[in-house]
Design a protein around this motif. Structure first.
Motif, mmCIF file in Angstrom:
data_model
loop_
_atom_site.group_PDB
_atom_site.id
_atom_site.type_symbol
_atom_site.label_atom_id
_atom_site.label_comp_id
_atom_site.label_asym_id
_atom_site.label_seq_id
_atom_site.Cartn_x
_atom_site.Cartn_y
_atom_site.Cartn_z
ATOM 1 N N GLU A 122 1.014 -1.165 0.002
ATOM 2 C CA GLU A 122 -0.091 -0.288 0.027
ATOM 3 C C GLU A 122 0.916 1.112 -0.031
ATOM 4 O O GLU A 122 1.800 1.172 0.859
ATOM 5 C CB GLU A 122 -1.004 -0.022 1.331
ATOM 6 N N ALA A 124 2.231 4.903 0.861
ATOM 7 C CA ALA A 124 2.186 5.860 1.710
ATOM 8 C C ALA A 124 2.198 7.236 1.451
ATOM 9 O O ALA A 124 2.782 7.410 0.218
ATOM 10 C CB ALA A 124 3.290 5.512 2.831
ATOM 11 N N THR A 125 1.693 8.197 2.089
ATOM 12 C CA THR A 125 1.711 9.448 1.478
ATOM 13 C C THR A 125 3.202 9.944 1.524
ATOM 14 O O THR A 125 4.282 9.711 2.735
ATOM 15 C CB THR A 125 0.823 10.453 2.927
ATOM 16 N N LEU A 138 8.061 10.409 8.835
ATOM 17 C CA LEU A 138 6.947 9.194 8.763
ATOM 18 C C LEU A 138 7.152 8.553 10.065
ATOM 19 O O LEU A 138 6.452 7.387 10.044
ATOM 20 C CB LEU A 138 7.064 8.474 7.436
ATOM 21 N N ASN A 141 4.132 7.162 12.110
ATOM 22 C CA ASN A 141 3.160 6.178 11.810
ATOM 23 C C ASN A 141 4.138 4.663 11.827
ATOM 24 O O ASN A 141 3.570 3.641 11.220
ATOM 25 C CB ASN A 141 3.006 6.049 10.129
ATOM 26 N N GLN A 142 5.348 4.511 12.483
ATOM 27 C CA GLN A 142 6.004 3.597 12.649
ATOM 28 C C GLN A 142 5.600 2.823 14.253
ATOM 29 O O GLN A 142 6.730 2.726 14.966
ATOM 30 C CB GLN A 142 7.549 3.680 12.564
ATOM 31 N N ASP A 395 -2.259 7.304 10.435
ATOM 32 C CA ASP A 395 -2.604 6.556 9.453
ATOM 33 C C ASP A 395 -3.446 5.459 9.652
ATOM 34 O O ASP A 395 -4.057 4.951 8.807
ATOM 35 C CB ASP A 395 -1.293 6.058 8.416
ATOM 36 N N ASN A 397 -2.897 2.426 9.803
ATOM 37 C CA ASN A 397 -2.696 1.363 9.277
ATOM 38 C C ASN A 397 -1.932 0.424 10.175
ATOM 39 O O ASN A 397 -0.912 0.665 10.672
ATOM 40 C CB ASN A 397 -1.691 1.734 7.937
ATOM 41 N N LEU A 401 5.237 0.233 8.027
ATOM 42 C CA LEU A 401 5.744 1.146 6.791
ATOM 43 C C LEU A 401 7.362 0.849 6.699
ATOM 44 O O LEU A 401 8.021 0.814 7.651
ATOM 45 C CB LEU A 401 5.274 2.409 7.645
ATOM 46 N N TYR A 409 7.683 5.094 -0.178
ATOM 47 C CA TYR A 409 7.655 4.443 1.156
ATOM 48 C C TYR A 409 6.013 3.805 1.129
ATOM 49 O O TYR A 409 5.259 4.110 0.255
ATOM 50 C CB TYR A 409 7.489 5.532 2.330
ATOM 51 N N GLY A 410 6.005 2.491 1.594
ATOM 52 C CA GLY A 410 5.012 1.770 1.500
ATOM 53 C C GLY A 410 4.772 1.027 2.602
ATOM 54 O O GLY A 410 5.645 0.559 3.617
ATOM 55 N N TYR A 411 3.481 0.408 2.711
ATOM 56 C CA TYR A 411 3.025 -0.649 4.010
ATOM 57 C C TYR A 411 2.953 -2.081 3.346
ATOM 58 O O TYR A 411 2.241 -2.070 2.236
ATOM 59 C CB TYR A 411 1.610 -0.287 4.405
#
Length: 496
Positions: A122, A124-125, A138, A141-142, A395, A397, A401, A409-411
């Motif tokens: 997915e 990431a912003t 970021l 979000n970790q 996020d 999520n 990440l 960057y992505g999940y």
């Protein structure tokens, strides 16, 4: 434990002209095989692992026997007594097994491709500017890093430049802003050319998969005010490409990777995959038994040269301590259903000395998909659970990440994401205790893990029975979490 499949299409088989060697003395009954395959036995070009007998000096004899049968030697690993060969003769293995110096022979593949969606990416912003507090853009979000105390660990250590981590995967994007400072080109290699090492820069770059780049970020994304931060942001990363463009990790690729790791004396390797085409390799099958022998030799060689290997437990929610059935093998043609037991091993996960990592979500509970097993699981680490364990992050999520190809960057979620967390903690341990060998690092890893007991109620995420599992063992050693959930802060506290 599969890395992300690229596309559900069959790989093309490349036609090659195979050279035939001159006459060679072969065992009784094998003389007729010293010519190319008869028309009735000609099939697609297949790779084989050929294991020589234990005594030294057998590789050259085996190479001659391969050539006499019309086969081609791709690569010989004299240090472990393994030869990688190719042939279009469907009877090649049977003809070669009686040859002098041969211990076992096994086809390393069939053909084809499947797809897995557990680790799909997915996006990431895009990261904003670094926050005023000095954290990465970021980092909020970790959730995975905070869960294992990475923020606290970084106040003590970011890892040592003397520690090299080998990422056996689909390649690392060496130009990524969060990885470029740590990727060591001099120790990187591609192994997907039939198991031959290729050190050309482009060869070990990712092509069809961002999986290895994601894994690398979790281990050692730089602390540089860009994007995210890894567990050990000051260690070196070696890209060891063992995933081909179809998404497969065939035995010869992994063998090349482990031998490379041993020859270059990496401190630790990450292995977020199982070796294709068999989910489990059973010793009563001659092909699978030969694959197990060859991979076991390569892993043991790396261990003798100071390497601790970390692997993912798998995404099939299988109790590895009580195997019963395999419905997904071979995964490069048409899978069938077959009974399996403890004589059938997931490679490299279930080999001696390998650290097996199960996955947990943000709540610290087993991820719904994670395989497990008492006596198999070593430790647990965050791998994500976007169905049943969602974090209180910006996020929201539940996946992990990290860095992805294209500088982004992505999940992702999976035990593929849990394993590099363990690898990163091992890298911190190796930095803190530079004298430690693989056995000592293993003991240190077990000692820093936070004990986690089995659930007190039946494990049944979602309540529908699709992900039920039984946890066996006590608080300090059980099938879901092994010795417990890893802790980066403890790994750098030498006085603990």
């Amino acid at each position: 434990m599969r890395v992300q499949r690229i596309r559900p299409t069959r790989l093309a088989v490349v036609g090659l002209t195979l050279a035939t060697a001159g006459a060679l003395a072969l065992p009784a009954g094998a003389a007729a095989a010293a010519t190319p395959a008869a028309a009735g036995t000609t099939g697609p070009l297949i790779s084989y692992v050929v294991n020589t007998k234990a005594n030294h000096g057998q590789v050259q004899k085996v190479e001659q026997a391969i050539a006499a049968l019309g086969g081609t030697v791709v690569q010989s690993y004299e240090q472990i007594g393994v030869v990688i060969a190719r042939s279009t003769d469907t009877q090649f293995a049977a003809k070669l097994r009686p040859a002098k110096g041969v211990d076992s022979v096994g086809a390393s593949r069939t053909a084809g491709i499947l797809q897995s969606d557990v680790e799909a990416t997915e996006a990431a912003t895009a990261p904003a500017a670094a926050p005023a507090d000095g954290s990465e853009p970021l980092e909020a979000n970790q959730w995975d890093m905070r869960q294992i105390g990475v923020d606290k660990a970084h106040k003590i250590s970011l890892g040592s430049r003397d520690v090299t981590v080998g990422v056996l995967d689909s390649g690392i994007e060496a130009t990524h802003e969060d990885l470029a400072a740590n990727v060591d080109a001099s120790q990187s290699v591609s192994c997907i050319d039939g198991g031959k090492p290729n050190t050309a820069w482009q060869a070990w770059q990712p092509t069809t998969s961002d999986h290895g780049t994601h894994v690398a970020g979790t281990i050692a994304a730089a602390k540089n005010g860009k994007g995210i931060v890894g567990i050990a942001p000051n260690v070196r990363l070696a890209s060891v490409k063992v995933v081909d463009d179809g998404g497969f990790i065939y035995p010869e690729y992994a063998i090349c990777g482990f031998v490379w790791a041993g020859e270059h004396h990496f401190k630790v390797t990450n292995n977020s995959y199982y070796i294709d085409p068999w989910l489990f390799n059973c010793k009563n099958d001659p092909d699978q038994a030969a694959i197990t022998t060859a991979v076991r030799r390569a892993v043991a060689f790396s261990q003798r040269n100071g390497v601790l290997n970390v692997a993912a437990a798998g995404n099939e929610n299988i109790d590895l301590a009580h195997k019963t059935v395999d419905t997904s093998s071979p995964d490069d043609t048409t899978p069938g259903t077959r009974p399996v037991d403890q004589n059938c091993l997931s490679l490299p996960t279930e080999l001696p000395g390998v650290i097996v990592t199960t996955s947990v979500g943000v709540n610290g509970e087993k991820s719904y998909y994670s395989s497990y097993g008492k006596g198999v699981a070593t430790v647990a680490a965050p791998g994500g659970d976007a169905r049943y364990q969602l974090p209180d992050t910006p996020d929201k999520n539940g996946r992990v990440l990290s860095t992805v190809t294209g500088g982004g960057y992505g999940y992702k979620q999976g035990t593929s994401m849990a394993s590099p967390h363990t690898t990163g903690v091992v890298a911190l341990l190796a930095s803190t205790f530079p004298w430690a060998d693989p056995e000592e690092l293993t003991e240190l890893l077990l000692n820093q893990a936070e004990s986690h007991a089995c659930p007190t109620v039946p494990y049944n995420p979602g309540g529908a029975g699709a992900w039920t599992a039984t946890c066996e063992g006590g608080e300090n050693d059980n099938g879901f979490y092994g010795a417990g959930i890893i802790n980066a802060q403890k790994a750098v506290q030498w006085w603990r």
